[in-house]
Scaffold this active site. Structure first.
Site, PDB file in Angstrom:
ATOM      1  N   GLY A  36       0.385  -0.689   0.078  1.00  0.00           N
ATOM      2  CA  GLY A  36      -0.101  -0.061  -0.128  1.00  0.00           C
ATOM      3  C   GLY A  36       0.846   0.781  -0.008  1.00  0.00           C
ATOM      4  O   GLY A  36       0.024   2.370  -0.303  1.00  0.00           O
ATOM      5  N   GLY A  37       2.073   1.154   0.348  1.00  0.00           N
ATOM      6  CA  GLY A  37       2.974   2.274   0.272  1.00  0.00           C
ATOM      7  C   GLY A  37       2.520   3.344   1.002  1.00  0.00           C
ATOM      8  O   GLY A  37       1.952   2.811   1.862  1.00  0.00           O
ATOM      9  N   CYS A  75       0.741   5.482   0.568  1.00  0.00           N
ATOM     10  CA  CYS A  75      -0.564   5.823   0.120  1.00  0.00           C
ATOM     11  C   CYS A  75      -1.616   5.558   1.171  1.00  0.00           C
ATOM     12  O   CYS A  75      -2.068   5.868   2.410  1.00  0.00           O
ATOM     13  CB  CYS A  75      -1.542   5.928  -1.037  1.00  0.00           C
ATOM     14  SG  CYS A  75      -3.417   6.498  -1.122  1.00  0.00           S
ATOM     15  N   LYS A 114      -7.300  11.009   6.295  1.00  0.00           N
ATOM     16  CA  LYS A 114      -8.314  10.933   6.021  1.00  0.00           C
ATOM     17  C   LYS A 114      -9.003  10.504   6.657  1.00  0.00           C
ATOM     18  O   LYS A 114     -10.139  11.413   7.576  1.00  0.00           O
ATOM     19  CB  LYS A 114      -8.612  10.496   4.210  1.00  0.00           C
ATOM     20  CG  LYS A 114      -7.917  11.117   3.518  1.00  0.00           C
ATOM     21  CD  LYS A 114      -7.450  12.503   3.130  1.00  0.00           C
ATOM     22  CE  LYS A 114      -6.654  13.198   2.437  1.00  0.00           C
ATOM     23  NZ  LYS A 114      -4.967  12.783   2.870  1.00  0.00           N
ATOM     24  N   GLY A 169       2.200  26.038   3.463  1.00  0.00           N
ATOM     25  CA  GLY A 169       0.533  25.434   3.694  1.00  0.00           C
ATOM     26  C   GLY A 169       0.102  25.453   2.353  1.00  0.00           C
ATOM     27  O   GLY A 169      -1.361  25.617   1.717  1.00  0.00           O
ATOM     28  N   GLU A 214       3.409  30.562   5.391  1.00  0.00           N
ATOM     29  CA  GLU A 214       3.637  29.747   3.630  1.00  0.00           C
ATOM     30  C   GLU A 214       4.367  31.009   2.787  1.00  0.00           C
ATOM     31  O   GLU A 214       4.072  31.844   3.316  1.00  0.00           O
ATOM     32  CB  GLU A 214       2.217  29.702   2.904  1.00  0.00           C
ATOM     33  CG  GLU A 214       2.143  29.916   1.401  1.00  0.00           C
ATOM     34  CD  GLU A 214       3.412  28.087   0.817  1.00  0.00           C
ATOM     35  OE1 GLU A 214       4.092  29.036   0.068  1.00  0.00           O
ATOM     36  OE2 GLU A 214       3.050  27.545   1.369  1.00  0.00           O
ATOM     37  N   VAL A 230      10.460  30.863   8.145  1.00  0.00           N
ATOM     38  CA  VAL A 230      11.302  30.568   8.577  1.00  0.00           C
ATOM     39  C   VAL A 230      12.195  30.576   8.763  1.00  0.00           C
ATOM     40  O   VAL A 230      12.938  29.589   8.024  1.00  0.00           O
ATOM     41  CB  VAL A 230      10.495  29.089   9.215  1.00  0.00           C
ATOM     42  CG1 VAL A 230      11.068  28.287  10.285  1.00  0.00           C
ATOM     43  CG2 VAL A 230       8.702  29.604   9.740  1.00  0.00           C
ATOM     44  N   GLY A 268       6.550  19.955   0.908  1.00  0.00           N
ATOM     45  CA  GLY A 268       7.038  18.877  -0.430  1.00  0.00           C
ATOM     46  C   GLY A 268       7.739  17.638  -0.059  1.00  0.00           C
ATOM     47  O   GLY A 268       8.040  17.628   0.980  1.00  0.00           O
ATOM     48  N   HIS A 272     -31.347  17.373  -8.877  1.00  0.00           N
ATOM     49  CA  HIS A 272     -32.133  17.838  -7.376  1.00  0.00           C
ATOM     50  C   HIS A 272     -33.028  17.383  -6.409  1.00  0.00           C
ATOM     51  O   HIS A 272     -33.574  16.680  -6.239  1.00  0.00           O
ATOM     52  CB  HIS A 272     -33.152  19.320  -8.585  1.00  0.00           C
ATOM     53  CG  HIS A 272     -33.605  20.133  -7.430  1.00  0.00           C
ATOM     54  ND1 HIS A 272     -32.797  21.387  -7.080  1.00  0.00           N
ATOM     55  CD2 HIS A 272     -34.681  20.298  -6.441  1.00  0.00           C
ATOM     56  CE1 HIS A 272     -33.218  21.972  -6.150  1.00  0.00           C
ATOM     57  NE2 HIS A 272     -34.502  21.478  -5.704  1.00  0.00           N
TER      58      HIS A 272
END
Length: 485
Positions: free
Chosen positions: A38-39, A41, A50, A197, A219, A253, A285, A458
């Site tokens: 699954g690495g 993720c 999540k 950010g 940021e 920073v 990153g 709808h």
């Protein structure tokens, strides 16, 4: 004679998908992986964050239950239980992937693989997590304990990425962590400074704020999620600020120091100041995970950033060696890795396959959610398009009002002459689910007319695509028309 038709190095969303597809195509396949399949993720990224964000969302909803006529007393959370729920979800999914690999006849070899030739690797045991006990092992150093040697006709490198580290004085102090280290926290920090950010930093800032942290996001760019459309980043910044998350943009920073009651973070920029923190989370990153892989032995070159260059079918410059996922630097997203895995395996098996990097949806699971696909307004203009933009607010949707979450909007970027959809950008409820319509629209070269003429159910949040298209056509129904000058 090679032992396998294909060897996949790395069992993340790119690697395990590639292995399964290759096996479906009739190839004999081995997969080498250091930890549970699954690495990043499934183990330390998409899924566990999540799961925890969902707990935070439920807590937020119950805290505001009075808005729905529901009253809850003595509201509290148990962070240990939040983490336990996350662990249970991760185990279910990784066990599921393991079962799928077995069902498809893939031979899984646990350990660290390193090249001894372009199509041969030696697999050795991997050491413990360098982050915390029981933590991520995908960046664990190899040991001297040999497991086995594996040869294959073709090899796919799918080793993913690891968090980037900034050269900031004090970045190695206790209490300074990356997104990996955040999973090792056993309690919610009282004071948290998040450096970066973008999606990773914004999600962790959102999560810990909901659980009571005093959060500041720093940021460098002029807005949060700077890769998104400007209006999206600006809207998220306003939302964070309104909810009590401090946002410092255009700031960097410059140092982190040990203080009397924690850490002191020095911020330079228009709002220069010193911030007190118990934990500093660096979320700026990721970089390719290729340490100890022996790429040089196989003759595989990397670019200036350390990523492996590949062609349209994911071939490297070395015959019979492919690379997929984050390690290619194309788009560091799990779903891109998976599609690349399918393309690489289909190509190896002799089938025609391709990937369109122009239609890649992305999602950030903050509150409000963010999702996008295609060109931003600025990128479309820079590419020479004469554009028309259209926005429709969630607040004008009956479903959003009844749902109790009406913050945000959808923005469509389209060509003025032909009305072709160039980009779709959403901030608001269920943005990650709604973006699929935008991706399909761009993929099928749909126009504003075609979106507007498609009957949407709808009351739903999905109506926003039709409504935004009507705005772009100058025919809005559920928002006031623009004032005539």
């Amino acid at each position: 004679m090679p032992e396998f038709d294909l060897l996949v190095i790395g069992g993340g969303p790119g690697g395990y998908v590639a292995a399964i597809r290759a096996a479906q195509r009739g190839l004999t396949v081995a997969l080498a992986e250091k930890e549970r399949p699954g690495g990043v993720c499934l183990n330390w990224g998409c899924i566990p964050t999540k799961a925890m964000l969902r707990s935070a969302e439920v807590f937020h909803t119950i805290a505001h239950a009075a808005d729905f006529g529901i009253y809850a007393d003595n509201l509290r959370f148990d962070y240990a239980a939040v983490r336990q729920r996350k662990d249970g979800i991760v185990k279910e999914l990784t066990d599921g992937v393991a079962g799928l690999l077995k069902a498809n006849g893939v031979t899984v070899i646990e350990g660290h693989a390193r090249f001894t030739s372009p199509t041969t690797v030696e697999v050795v045991e991997a050491g413990p997590s360098p982050i915390f006990e029981g933590g991520p092992r995908y960046a664990a150093a190899p040991t001297a304990n040999a497991v086995r040697t594996v040869s294959a006709k073709d090899v796919i490198v799918a080793t993913g990425s690891i968090p980037a580290v900034l050269p900031i004085p004090g970045a190695d102090l206790p209490g300074v962590i990356t997104s990996d280290g955040a999973f090792g926290l056993t309690e919610v920090p009282k004071r948290l400074v998040v450096i970066g950010g973008s999606a990773v930093g914004a999600e962790w800032a959102n999560l810990f704020h909901e659980f009571g942290s005093d959060v500041t996001v720093v940021e460098m760019q002029d807005r949060l999620v700077p890769l998104e459309d400007k209006e999206i980043g600006t809207a998220l910044g306003r939302s964070f600020t309104k909810r009590g998350i401090k946002v410092l943009t255009g700031a960097t920073v410059t140092a982190i120091a040990q203080g009397g009651t924690g850490l002191t973070v020095t911020v330079a920029g228009p709002q220069a100041q010193e911030l007190a923190a118990d934990v500093v989370l660096v979320g700026v990153g990721r970089r390719p995970n290729t340490a100890g892989l022996g790429l040089e032995v196989a003759g595989i070159d990397t670019d200036a950033r350390g990523f492996i260059p590949v062609d349209a079918q994911l071939r490297t410059a070395v015959e019979h060696v492919y690379a997929i996922g984050d390690v290619t630097g194309k788009a560091l997203l799990a779903h891109v890795a998976s599609h690349q895995g399918l393309v690489a395996s289909d190509t190896i098996a002799g089938h025609d396959a391709h990937i369109d990097y122009n239609v890649i949806p992305a999602a950030t699971f903050t509150h409000p959610e963010i999702a996008s696909v295609g060109l931003t307004e600025d990128a479309a203009k820079a590419a020479g398009h004469d554009v028309v933009t259209a926005k429709f607010p969630f607040a004008a949707l009956g479903r959003a009002k009844s749902f109790g979450d009406q913050e945000g909007f959808m923005k469509i970027v389209a060509g003025r002459q032909h009305q072709e959809v160039l980009g779709v950008h959403i901030i608001g409820p269920s943005a990650s689910d709604l973006i699929t319509e935008g991706a399909l629209a761009i993929s099928l070269e749909a126009t504003l007319d075609e979106l507007a003429d498609t009957i949407h159910a709808h009351p739903t949040l999905g109506e926003i695509g039709m409504e935004a298209a009507l705005v772009g056509l100058g025919l809005p129904v559920h928002v006031a028309p623009p004032r005539k000058r």
